[in-house]
Design a protein around this motif. Structure first.
Motif, PDB file in Angstrom:
ATOM      1  N   LYS A  13       0.856  -1.185   0.000  1.00  0.00           N
ATOM      2  CA  LYS A  13       0.000   0.000   0.000  1.00  0.00           C
ATOM      3  C   LYS A  13       0.897   1.242   0.000  1.00  0.00           C
ATOM      4  CE  LYS A  13      -3.963  -2.103   2.330  1.00  0.00           C
ATOM      5  NZ  LYS A  13      -4.894  -2.028   3.484  1.00  0.00           N
ATOM      6  N   PHE A  14       0.551   2.201  -0.847  1.00  0.00           N
ATOM      7  CA  PHE A  14       1.381   3.385  -1.049  1.00  0.00           C
ATOM      8  C   PHE A  14       0.654   4.644  -0.560  1.00  0.00           C
ATOM      9  CE2 PHE A  14       3.054   0.241  -3.832  1.00  0.00           C
ATOM     10  CZ  PHE A  14       4.386   0.531  -4.046  1.00  0.00           C
ATOM     11  N   GLY A  15       1.368   5.457   0.183  1.00  0.00           N
ATOM     12  CA  GLY A  15       0.834   6.743   0.637  1.00  0.00           C
ATOM     13  C   GLY A  15       1.670   7.880   0.070  1.00  0.00           C
ATOM     14  N   MET A  16       1.085   9.051  -0.018  1.00  0.00           N
ATOM     15  CA  MET A  16       1.772  10.203  -0.607  1.00  0.00           C
ATOM     16  C   MET A  16       1.526  11.447   0.236  1.00  0.00           C
ATOM     17  SD  MET A  16       3.405  11.765  -3.228  1.00  0.00           S
ATOM     18  CE  MET A  16       3.224  10.885  -4.795  1.00  0.00           C
ATOM     19  N   ILE A  17       2.586  12.197   0.516  1.00  0.00           N
ATOM     20  CA  ILE A  17       2.493  13.538   1.095  1.00  0.00           C
ATOM     21  C   ILE A  17       3.155  14.474   0.099  1.00  0.00           C
ATOM     22  CG2 ILE A  17       3.176  15.072   2.977  1.00  0.00           C
ATOM     23  CD1 ILE A  17       3.313  12.611   4.792  1.00  0.00           C
ATOM     24  N   SER A  18       2.380  15.392  -0.455  1.00  0.00           N
ATOM     25  CA  SER A  18       2.914  16.327  -1.449  1.00  0.00           C
ATOM     26  C   SER A  18       3.027  17.701  -0.819  1.00  0.00           C
ATOM     27  CB  SER A  18       2.003  16.376  -2.679  1.00  0.00           C
ATOM     28  OG  SER A  18       2.618  17.107  -3.718  1.00  0.00           O
ATOM     29  N   LEU A  19       4.246  18.226  -0.769  1.00  0.00           N
ATOM     30  CA  LEU A  19       4.502  19.524  -0.164  1.00  0.00           C
ATOM     31  C   LEU A  19       4.764  20.559  -1.252  1.00  0.00           C
ATOM     32  CD1 LEU A  19       6.976  18.327   2.624  1.00  0.00           C
ATOM     33  CD2 LEU A  19       4.520  18.721   2.864  1.00  0.00           C
ATOM     34  N   GLY A  20       4.592  21.833  -0.903  1.00  0.00           N
ATOM     35  CA  GLY A  20       4.969  22.895  -1.825  1.00  0.00           C
ATOM     36  C   GLY A  20       3.858  23.313  -2.759  1.00  0.00           C
ATOM     37  N   CYS A  21       4.241  23.680  -3.975  1.00  0.00           N
ATOM     38  CA  CYS A  21       3.355  24.389  -4.901  1.00  0.00           C
ATOM     39  C   CYS A  21       2.458  23.444  -5.690  1.00  0.00           C
ATOM     40  CB  CYS A  21       4.193  25.242  -5.852  1.00  0.00           C
ATOM     41  SG  CYS A  21       5.226  24.244  -6.954  1.00  0.00           S
ATOM     42  N   ASP A  22       1.553  24.057  -6.465  1.00  0.00           N
ATOM     43  CA  ASP A  22       0.647  23.291  -7.309  1.00  0.00           C
ATOM     44  C   ASP A  22       1.387  22.588  -8.447  1.00  0.00           C
ATOM     45  OD1 ASP A  22       1.101  25.662  -8.867  1.00  0.00           O
ATOM     46  OD2 ASP A  22      -0.610  26.572  -7.872  1.00  0.00           O
ATOM     47  N   LYS A  23       2.537  23.131  -8.852  1.00  0.00           N
ATOM     48  CA  LYS A  23       3.336  22.449  -9.883  1.00  0.00           C
ATOM     49  C   LYS A  23       3.890  21.140  -9.322  1.00  0.00           C
ATOM     50  CE  LYS A  23       5.691  26.310 -10.172  1.00  0.00           C
ATOM     51  NZ  LYS A  23       4.771  27.212  -9.450  1.00  0.00           N
ATOM     52  N   ASN A  24       4.273  21.142  -8.066  1.00  0.00           N
ATOM     53  CA  ASN A  24       4.715  19.924  -7.395  1.00  0.00           C
ATOM     54  C   ASN A  24       3.574  18.922  -7.294  1.00  0.00           C
ATOM     55  OD1 ASN A  24       7.374  19.458  -6.616  1.00  0.00           O
ATOM     56  ND2 ASN A  24       6.856  19.382  -4.448  1.00  0.00           N
ATOM     57  N   ARG A  25       2.382  19.441  -7.057  1.00  0.00           N
ATOM     58  CA  ARG A  25       1.206  18.574  -6.944  1.00  0.00           C
ATOM     59  C   ARG A  25       0.994  17.778  -8.240  1.00  0.00           C
ATOM     60  NH1 ARG A  25      -4.201  18.750  -4.460  1.00  0.00           N
ATOM     61  NH2 ARG A  25      -3.756  20.729  -3.436  1.00  0.00           N
ATOM     62  N   SER A  44      -4.901   6.920   1.641  1.00  0.00           N
ATOM     63  CA  SER A  44      -4.748   8.225   2.276  1.00  0.00           C
ATOM     64  C   SER A  44      -4.507   8.085   3.774  1.00  0.00           C
ATOM     65  CB  SER A  44      -6.001   9.079   2.036  1.00  0.00           C
ATOM     66  OG  SER A  44      -7.158   8.423   2.545  1.00  0.00           O
ATOM     67  N   ASP A  45      -4.623   6.873   4.292  1.00  0.00           N
ATOM     68  CA  ASP A  45      -4.370   6.593   5.705  1.00  0.00           C
ATOM     69  C   ASP A  45      -2.891   6.230   5.857  1.00  0.00           C
ATOM     70  OD1 ASP A  45      -4.200   5.713   8.311  1.00  0.00           O
ATOM     71  OD2 ASP A  45      -6.041   4.522   8.235  1.00  0.00           O
ATOM     72  N   LEU A  46      -2.100   7.167   6.358  1.00  0.00           N
ATOM     73  CA  LEU A  46      -0.658   6.961   6.428  1.00  0.00           C
ATOM     74  C   LEU A  46      -0.278   5.779   7.307  1.00  0.00           C
ATOM     75  CD1 LEU A  46       0.649  10.647   6.606  1.00  0.00           C
ATOM     76  CD2 LEU A  46       0.113   9.238   4.610  1.00  0.00           C
ATOM     77  N   GLU A  47      -1.083   5.462   8.295  1.00  0.00           N
ATOM     78  CA  GLU A  47      -0.765   4.341   9.179  1.00  0.00           C
ATOM     79  C   GLU A  47      -0.852   3.002   8.454  1.00  0.00           C
ATOM     80  OE1 GLU A  47      -3.058   4.380  12.723  1.00  0.00           O
ATOM     81  OE2 GLU A  47      -2.054   6.146  13.553  1.00  0.00           O
ATOM     82  N   LYS A  48      -1.589   2.973   7.337  1.00  0.00           N
ATOM     83  CA  LYS A  48      -1.743   1.728   6.591  1.00  0.00           C
ATOM     84  C   LYS A  48      -0.704   1.580   5.480  1.00  0.00           C
ATOM     85  CE  LYS A  48      -6.725   1.291   7.394  1.00  0.00           C
ATOM     86  NZ  LYS A  48      -8.064   1.232   6.741  1.00  0.00           N
ATOM     87  N   ALA A  49       0.047   2.638   5.195  1.00  0.00           N
ATOM     88  CA  ALA A  49       0.980   2.622   4.068  1.00  0.00           C
ATOM     89  C   ALA A  49       2.200   1.766   4.369  1.00  0.00           C
ATOM     90  CB  ALA A  49       1.407   4.047   3.728  1.00  0.00           C
ATOM     91  N   ASN A  50       2.592   0.951   3.387  1.00  0.00           N
ATOM     92  CA  ASN A  50       3.858   0.214   3.455  1.00  0.00           C
ATOM     93  C   ASN A  50       4.999   1.036   2.851  1.00  0.00           C
ATOM     94  OD1 ASN A  50       1.703  -2.290   2.391  1.00  0.00           O
ATOM     95  ND2 ASN A  50       2.607  -2.329   4.446  1.00  0.00           N
ATOM     96  N   VAL A  51       4.655   1.834   1.866  1.00  0.00           N
ATOM     97  CA  VAL A  51       5.614   2.734   1.227  1.00  0.00           C
ATOM     98  C   VAL A  51       5.045   4.138   1.288  1.00  0.00           C
ATOM     99  CG1 VAL A  51       6.870   3.323  -0.878  1.00  0.00           C
ATOM    100  CG2 VAL A  51       6.412   0.914  -0.323  1.00  0.00           C
ATOM    101  N   LEU A  52       5.798   5.058   1.843  1.00  0.00           N
ATOM    102  CA  LEU A  52       5.328   6.428   1.984  1.00  0.00           C
ATOM    103  C   LEU A  52       6.249   7.359   1.201  1.00  0.00           C
ATOM    104  CD1 LEU A  52       3.174   8.178   3.271  1.00  0.00           C
ATOM    105  CD2 LEU A  52       4.506   8.230   5.370  1.00  0.00           C
TER     106      LEU A  52
END
Length: 449
Positions: A13-25, A44-52
């Motif tokens: 399971k993969f989770g994503m945190i995107s920081l910064g601008c809309d271009k980064n998004r 979207s549940d970071l606790e369930k992610a195997n890869v973040l």
């Protein structure tokens, strides 16, 4: 030699945190699409992610600090299900030498154009290595996206990098020179987004689009084509550089009914001596002339800008000049930032660096001036019915929330309103009953408490 992957990533399971601008998004959304096309689950549940994955910003020292702190915080999930932390984007692209050995919480590092190598790098990590794949891959422009915005609006990045060598800015050294994406590929990407109530065109400088690729400015031509797509209901422009807003583009914005009459024009300062040190185009007189021209040719136009306070050698007279400029220009929305002294930029070496406390004080004063300007502008809507795009429900306020055309997502104010019903992405006629410095409050005309 192509590496054979042995890890069954479809079970991760993969989770994503995107920081910064809309271009980064947009980059994050393309990476998520690569992951999903591989048959992997995104959570979207970071606790369930195997890869973040932490897609980082490195534009300012504050953004680098946020990125590093986020990675360290994510490491706490390794006591639950988390197996790997992947750091991508601007931070490793520019600062891999400083971060790889120090940020041991991370297992994989990828730069801004290495996403196509994502699974290869991750495989090496599962084999027991810490992996630095910065500058080892290729860009992923043109692949599908998994939208992370509300369903009714989306961003479209039309170029990468920047040729505007502003003396305070790291972007050219992180993202490289300005590279326009082929128009046909962008149109295909826009079509594949599905029905979009508001397509937001972004780049470090959208007005420069096409010069490197076609030998001339092509933003007007692109706007004409993208607004003909039946799935795109409106288009908003962000980051238009003042020296590139020519008469042809202004006429297109004015006359094309699908283009939102809103422009984000990063001016950064008003005083000629400071602008020269910043290596910015034009000066106070030219900026005011452009603003007046836009207001004359597009009477309903909303203009947003950003300004830097406390740039080296900014005297009290310079600062007071900026204050007076704001009062004269009467822009609809503004963002203000204290100058950040960034390494590897020409401004870092300038004499006349201003103490942080003075920079912050100046930012506060600028916000106070703009707050009154914005409040006066918003008062004019009280008692009137305006068109509002519903963005959803504000559960804390127990009402709907949306935006008028002069409000871009996440950076400007909003409209809070009551209604019997409202559909996300659709427009509502809202009677404005109250305003403050940033937001409007009202109700649909048929609504009775």
């Amino acid at each position: 030699m192509v590496q054979t992957l042995t890890t069954d990533f479809s079970r991760k399971k993969f989770g994503m945190i995107s920081l910064g601008c809309d271009k980064n998004r947009v980059d994050s959304e393309k990476l998520l699409a690569i992951i999903k096309e591989r048959g992997c689950e995104v959570t979207s549940d970071l606790e369930k992610a195997n890869v973040l994955i932490v897609n980082t910003c490195a534009f300012l020292n504050a953004s680098r600090k946020e990125a590093i702190e986020t990675v360290i915080e994510c490491a706490a999930y390794k006591s639950v299900n988390l197996e790997k932390i992947v750091v991508t984007g601007c931070l490793p692209q520019k600062f891999i030498d400083e971060t790889f050995d120090a940020l041991t919480e991370a297992d994989v590092f990828l730069g801004t154009e290495d996403y196509a190598k994502f699974f290869e790098a991750l495989e090496k990590s599962y084999a027991g290595e810490r992996v630095n794949f910065v500058n080892c891959g290729e860009n992923i422009d043109g692949v599908k996206r998994v939208l992370t915005t509300p369903r009714h609006y989306a961003y479209l990045k039309i170029a990468e990098g920047c040729n505007n060598r502003c003396t305070y800015c790291l972007i050219p050294k992180i993202r490289g020179k300005y590279v326009s994406f082929p128009m046909e590929r962008l149109l295909k990407e826009a079509e594949e987004l599905g029905d979009v109530a508001e397509l937001i065109i972004v780049a470090q400088d959208v007005t420069r689009y096409g010069i490197d690729l076609y030998g001339q400015k092509k933003l007007k031509d692109f706007l004409q084509k993208v607004t003909k797509l039946v799935n795109i209901y409106s288009v908003r422009l962000l980051y238009c550089y003042p020296d590139m807003l020519d008469d042809e583009l202004i006429v297109e914005i004015r006359d094309n009914p699908k283009i939102v009459k809103y422009l984000d024009i990063p001016l950064q300062h008003s005083e000629d001596s400071v602008l020269k040190l910043m290596n910015r185009p034009a000066g106070r007189r030219e900026y005011l002339a452009l603003i007046n021209k836009l207001k004359e040719q597009i009477p309903e136009v909303a203009i947003r800008s950003t300004f830097i306070a406390g740039f080296p050698c900014e005297s009290e007279e310079n600062f007071e000049g900026l204050c007076e400029f704001l009062k004269e220009a009467k822009l609809d929305n503004c963002g203000f930032f204290a100058y950040s002294r960034e390494p590897d930029t020409p401004a870092h070496k300038l004499k006349g660096q201003i103490p942080y406390g003075i920079r912050r004080k100046r930012v506060k004063k600028l916000y106070e001036i703009q707050r009154q300007i914005s409040a006066d502008k918003l008062k004019n809507y009280v008692g009137k019915v305006i068109e509002v795009t519903c963005d959803g429900i504000d559960y804390e306020r127990s009402c709907f929330v949306g935006r008028a055309y002069f409000q871009a997502p996440e950076i400007d104010g909003v409209v809070y309103f009551n209604a019997h019903s409202a559909v996300q992405g659709e427009k509502c006629a809202v009677l404005i009953e109250k305003s403050d410095s940033y937001d409007l409050y009202g109700r649909c005309e048929d609504y009775n408490e």
